[in-house]
Write a protein that holds these residues in place. Structure first.
Motif, mmCIF file in Angstrom:
data_model
loop_
_atom_site.group_PDB
_atom_site.id
_atom_site.type_symbol
_atom_site.label_atom_id
_atom_site.label_comp_id
_atom_site.label_asym_id
_atom_site.label_seq_id
_atom_site.Cartn_x
_atom_site.Cartn_y
_atom_site.Cartn_z
ATOM 1 N N TYR A 65 0.670 -1.299 0.052
ATOM 2 C CA TYR A 65 -0.198 -0.209 -0.065
ATOM 3 C C TYR A 65 0.861 1.402 -0.137
ATOM 4 O O TYR A 65 0.370 2.092 -0.788
ATOM 5 C CB TYR A 65 -0.871 0.142 1.383
ATOM 6 N N ALA A 66 1.908 1.092 0.880
ATOM 7 C CA ALA A 66 2.741 2.461 1.098
ATOM 8 C C ALA A 66 3.592 2.658 -0.470
ATOM 9 O O ALA A 66 3.677 3.661 -0.749
ATOM 10 C CB ALA A 66 3.517 2.418 2.158
ATOM 11 N N GLN A 67 4.107 1.547 -0.849
ATOM 12 C CA GLN A 67 4.742 1.674 -1.987
ATOM 13 C C GLN A 67 3.903 2.233 -3.476
ATOM 14 O O GLN A 67 4.336 2.894 -4.193
ATOM 15 C CB GLN A 67 5.338 0.444 -2.647
ATOM 16 N N GLY A 68 2.707 1.637 -3.185
ATOM 17 C CA GLY A 68 1.751 2.157 -4.380
ATOM 18 C C GLY A 68 1.585 3.802 -4.178
ATOM 19 O O GLY A 68 1.485 4.529 -4.990
ATOM 20 N N GLN A 69 1.357 4.294 -2.974
ATOM 21 C CA GLN A 69 1.297 5.700 -2.793
ATOM 22 C C GLN A 69 2.428 6.297 -3.312
ATOM 23 O O GLN A 69 2.111 7.688 -3.782
ATOM 24 C CB GLN A 69 1.168 6.002 -1.365
ATOM 25 N N ASP A 70 3.668 5.799 -2.838
ATOM 26 C CA ASP A 70 4.705 6.813 -3.273
ATOM 27 C C ASP A 70 5.264 6.526 -4.612
ATOM 28 O O ASP A 70 5.927 7.392 -5.500
ATOM 29 C CB ASP A 70 5.867 6.163 -2.224
ATOM 30 N N ARG A 71 5.250 5.168 -5.256
ATOM 31 C CA ARG A 71 5.753 5.003 -6.465
ATOM 32 C C ARG A 71 4.886 4.118 -7.496
ATOM 33 O O ARG A 71 5.589 3.261 -8.337
ATOM 34 C CB ARG A 71 7.129 4.392 -6.239
ATOM 35 N N LEU A 72 3.706 4.211 -7.748
ATOM 36 C CA LEU A 72 2.910 3.677 -8.486
ATOM 37 C C LEU A 72 3.463 3.366 -9.773
ATOM 38 O O LEU A 72 3.369 2.519 -10.639
ATOM 39 C CB LEU A 72 1.324 3.857 -8.274
ATOM 40 N N TRP A 73 3.560 4.797 -10.368
ATOM 41 C CA TRP A 73 3.757 4.845 -12.079
ATOM 42 C C TRP A 73 5.119 3.999 -12.353
ATOM 43 O O TRP A 73 5.350 3.419 -13.128
ATOM 44 C CB TRP A 73 3.959 6.334 -12.422
ATOM 45 N N GLU A 74 6.404 4.387 -11.446
ATOM 46 C CA GLU A 74 7.433 3.739 -11.311
ATOM 47 C C GLU A 74 7.487 2.224 -11.311
ATOM 48 O O GLU A 74 8.113 1.594 -12.132
ATOM 49 C CB GLU A 74 8.546 4.321 -10.378
ATOM 50 N N ALA A 75 6.551 1.782 -10.182
ATOM 51 C CA ALA A 75 6.468 0.239 -10.315
ATOM 52 C C ALA A 75 5.882 -0.448 -11.442
ATOM 53 O O ALA A 75 6.161 -1.317 -11.907
ATOM 54 C CB ALA A 75 5.625 -0.099 -9.086
ATOM 55 N N ASP A 76 4.643 0.574 -12.121
ATOM 56 C CA ASP A 76 4.311 -0.019 -13.221
ATOM 57 C C ASP A 76 5.194 -0.289 -14.424
ATOM 58 O O ASP A 76 5.380 -1.209 -15.258
ATOM 59 C CB ASP A 76 3.119 0.983 -13.808
ATOM 60 N N LEU A 77 6.142 0.850 -14.590
ATOM 61 C CA LEU A 77 7.395 0.884 -15.468
ATOM 62 C C LEU A 77 8.043 -0.472 -15.342
ATOM 63 O O LEU A 77 8.746 -1.071 -16.065
ATOM 64 C CB LEU A 77 8.038 2.140 -15.812
ATOM 65 N N PHE A 78 8.626 -0.757 -13.890
ATOM 66 C CA PHE A 78 9.448 -1.668 -13.613
ATOM 67 C C PHE A 78 8.723 -2.947 -14.019
ATOM 68 O O PHE A 78 9.304 -3.954 -14.667
ATOM 69 C CB PHE A 78 9.451 -1.956 -12.216
ATOM 70 N N ARG A 79 7.516 -3.441 -13.804
ATOM 71 C CA ARG A 79 6.851 -4.671 -14.080
ATOM 72 C C ARG A 79 6.532 -4.732 -15.570
ATOM 73 O O ARG A 79 6.452 -5.736 -16.272
ATOM 74 C CB ARG A 79 5.753 -4.615 -13.193
ATOM 75 N N ARG A 80 6.446 -3.878 -16.270
ATOM 76 C CA ARG A 80 6.106 -3.976 -17.577
ATOM 77 C C ARG A 80 7.504 -4.135 -18.460
ATOM 78 O O ARG A 80 7.585 -4.810 -19.536
ATOM 79 C CB ARG A 80 5.567 -2.561 -18.310
ATOM 80 N N THR A 81 8.651 -3.496 -17.752
ATOM 81 C CA THR A 81 9.987 -3.847 -18.318
ATOM 82 C C THR A 81 10.177 -5.118 -18.203
ATOM 83 O O THR A 81 10.715 -6.120 -19.058
ATOM 84 C CB THR A 81 10.922 -2.914 -17.634
ATOM 85 N N GLY A 82 10.250 -5.818 -17.045
ATOM 86 C CA GLY A 82 10.406 -6.994 -16.676
ATOM 87 C C GLY A 82 9.606 -8.196 -17.273
ATOM 88 O O GLY A 82 10.150 -9.284 -17.595
ATOM 89 N N THR A 83 8.056 -7.928 -17.672
ATOM 90 C CA THR A 83 7.431 -8.926 -18.282
ATOM 91 C C THR A 83 7.465 -8.447 -19.746
ATOM 92 O O THR A 83 6.573 -9.408 -20.370
ATOM 93 C CB THR A 83 5.921 -8.689 -17.562
ATOM 94 N N GLY A 84 8.091 -7.871 -20.147
ATOM 95 C CA GLY A 84 8.060 -7.557 -21.640
ATOM 96 C C GLY A 84 6.732 -7.105 -22.379
ATOM 97 O O GLY A 84 6.275 -7.400 -23.429
ATOM 98 N N THR A 85 5.996 -5.996 -21.399
ATOM 99 C CA THR A 85 4.787 -5.480 -21.997
ATOM 100 C C THR A 85 4.690 -3.900 -21.819
ATOM 101 O O THR A 85 3.886 -3.233 -22.015
ATOM 102 C CB THR A 85 3.708 -5.938 -20.711
ATOM 103 N N LEU A 86 6.140 -3.425 -21.925
ATOM 104 C CA LEU A 86 6.157 -2.017 -21.866
ATOM 105 C C LEU A 86 5.760 -1.292 -23.309
ATOM 106 O O LEU A 86 5.263 -0.240 -23.368
ATOM 107 C CB LEU A 86 7.796 -1.534 -21.867
ATOM 108 N N ALA A 87 5.922 -1.750 -24.293
ATOM 109 C CA ALA A 87 5.384 -1.451 -25.676
ATOM 110 C C ALA A 87 3.888 -1.203 -25.769
ATOM 111 O O ALA A 87 3.526 -0.499 -26.536
ATOM 112 C CB ALA A 87 5.773 -2.382 -26.851
ATOM 113 N N GLU A 88 3.187 -1.812 -24.974
ATOM 114 C CA GLU A 88 1.669 -1.546 -24.723
ATOM 115 C C GLU A 88 1.329 -0.269 -24.462
ATOM 116 O O GLU A 88 0.372 0.210 -24.911
ATOM 117 C CB GLU A 88 0.810 -2.377 -23.672
#
Length: 474
Positions: A65-88
């Motif tokens: 919850y706290a990480q979502g408050q602070d860094r949701l967009w950054e976390a989204d870029l991280f997961r998309r980079t790792g799962t190969g879904t950034l081009a979406e």
């Protein structure tokens, strides 16, 4: 950071006694409940969240919850980079990096298998963290608090999954704990020297420019007597495969795409961490002193974020990464630790001899084996989707090819990344250096760990799985 007897004890005592709502300059005290227990989040004067949970599930829910408050967009870029879904969301410019990410860190079933093999505690940690992230995503969507980047890109965050956090783990360990894999580059350069200058002169030029060990290079600990410098490669015992230059171009192009995606996260390939640990006999106050400088690149926001997580024996404050449960570098009540990249060669590129009658097979242990192949569909914003075939041998994924040959990448610690997360979590609950050493013996990627504790012990450990190569290996 110095190891102080009072480390966090006052903060914890106060937090557990609080019965009223507190507001600081950094933000409000927040208290609530998850499905597994009571969660309390207090932000200090710097805005750093300290999460207190009545149960492990509640603790990791609060961390998400706290990480979502602070860094949701950054976390989204991280997961998309790792799962190969950034081009979406980024379009064709991210496609090559998505293909490479799926090649190196996929498929999703592989990541699922690692987590399925983990302890029940680890699986609960990842699931509770995802639940906490999703609680904030739901709240932020409902109350209009989503990061502005979602509006700018015209997208909404999909629910966070445990697979997303596993993908973040793979990024961090591959980026900072994986080195080597120079075989294709070296072989292509040797082949070029031989083509231009002949076999003998080409090998001599190669040996002048490619030392196996440089005795003048800096080392983490003194190298006197530890290494016998060996500077020369032997002549190849077999003819180098044809088309090495083209294969190297493929590998460089694919890796370049991934590098560009990582740069969107602010992760630079040029950074070099530093650290020093000093024994009590050399400090003014007679306590061990640890100074850590993890250099990972510069970005806004920074690649790392600060967090404290507190429950029972797990009482740690330090830095972590957006989307990653737990603390990566920091201090407990008993000790402090930091990491630098180990830079030992834990990765190898193999060349697989293809079956002339069936290029879908490769020679292994005297017999032709089928490649394990799959087709993945990658969605690309503003462009048609792309179907990409990805194949693997027993050594690892195919990363390039040449006539009659495929090149595959084998990383010694790959597949043990979640085991590594477990090792660090166990270490942080330890009270002695011996217990920490026991836990960290399961650590797979290659890092240097520096350690200091309240008892005055200091330690250095070169962590990770390093291949034991045969004497005949060139």
């Amino acid at each position: 950071m110095k190891i102080k007897t009072k480390f966090l004890s006052i903060l914890i005592a106060i937090a557990m006694l609080l019965t009223m709502v507190i507001t600081t300059a950094a933000g409000p005290f927040k208290e609530g409940s998850s499905s597994t227990g009571q969660v309390t989040i207090i932000r200090d004067e710097y805005g750093v969240p300290h999460v207190f949970g009545s149960t492990p599930g509640a603790l990791w829910f609060g961390a998400g919850y706290a990480q979502g408050q602070d860094r949701l967009w950054e976390a989204d870029l991280f997961r998309r980079t790792g799962t190969g879904t950034l081009a979406e969301i980024m379009g064709p410019s991210a496609l090559a990096g998505d293909i490479q990410a799926r090649t190196l860190w996929g498929p999703a079933e592989f990541r699922e298998g690692m987590l399925a093999a983990a302890s029940p505690e680890t699986r609960q940690q990842f699931q509770a963290f995802a639940d906490g992230m999703n609680a904030w995503i739901e709240e932020a969507t409902r109350t209009g608090q989503l990061p502005i980047e979602y509006q700018l890109y015209g997208v909404t965050p999909r629910p966070w999954t445990v697979d997303d956090s596993v993908a973040v783990v793979l990024i961090i360990f591959a980026r900072f704990g994986q080195s080597g894999a120079d075989e294709l580059t070296n072989a292509a350069q040797l082949q070029a020297f031989i083509a231009n200058f002949g076999p003998q002169a080409g090998l001599e030029i190669f040996n002048d420019t490619h030392w196996l060990n440089d005795p003048s290079a800096p080392t983490t600990i003194p190298a006197e007597g530890a290494i016998t410098p060996v500077r020369r490669f032997a002549a190849p015992k077999a003819e180098l495969p044809a088309g090495l230059d083209k294969a190297l171009e493929q590998w460089s192009e694919h890796q370049g795409g991934l590098e560009r995606n990582l740069e969107r996260l602010g992760i630079s390939g040029d950074a070099a961490s530093n650290a020093i640990v000093i024994s009590p006999r050399l400090t003014a106050d007679g306590r061990a002193l640890l100074l850590g400088g993890p250099q990972m690149g510069y970005s806004t926001p920074q690649i790392s974020l600060e967090m404290g997580v507190h429950m029972g024996s797990y009482n740690t404050t330090g830095i972590t990464f957006a989307g990653l449960p737990g603390v990566a570098i920091g201090a407990t009540e008993n000790f402090a630790w930091t990491f630098t990249s180990g830079i030992s060669d834990n990765s190898d590129i193999y060349y697989e001899v293809l079956n002339p009658a069936n290029p879908g097979q490769y020679l292994f242990d005297g017999q032709y084996q089928d490649f394990d192949c799959r087709t993945e569909t990658i969605q690309v914003r503003g462009a048609p989707s792309v179907d990409q075939q990805i194949c693997q041998s027993v050594h690892g994924p195919v990363i390039a090819s040449a006539p009659g040959t495929a090149f595959t990448l084998k990383v010694a610690g790959h597949g043990y990344e979640i085991q590594t997360v477990e090792a660090l979590l166990q270490a942080q609950q330890s009270s002695t250096l011996e217990q920490v050493n026991q836990a960290m013996a399961r650590w797979a990627p290659n890092f240097n760990m520096l350690y200091a504790d309240r008892s005055g012990n200091i330690a250095y450990r070169h962590l990770g799985f390093i291949p034991v190569r045969p004497e005949s290996d060139n």
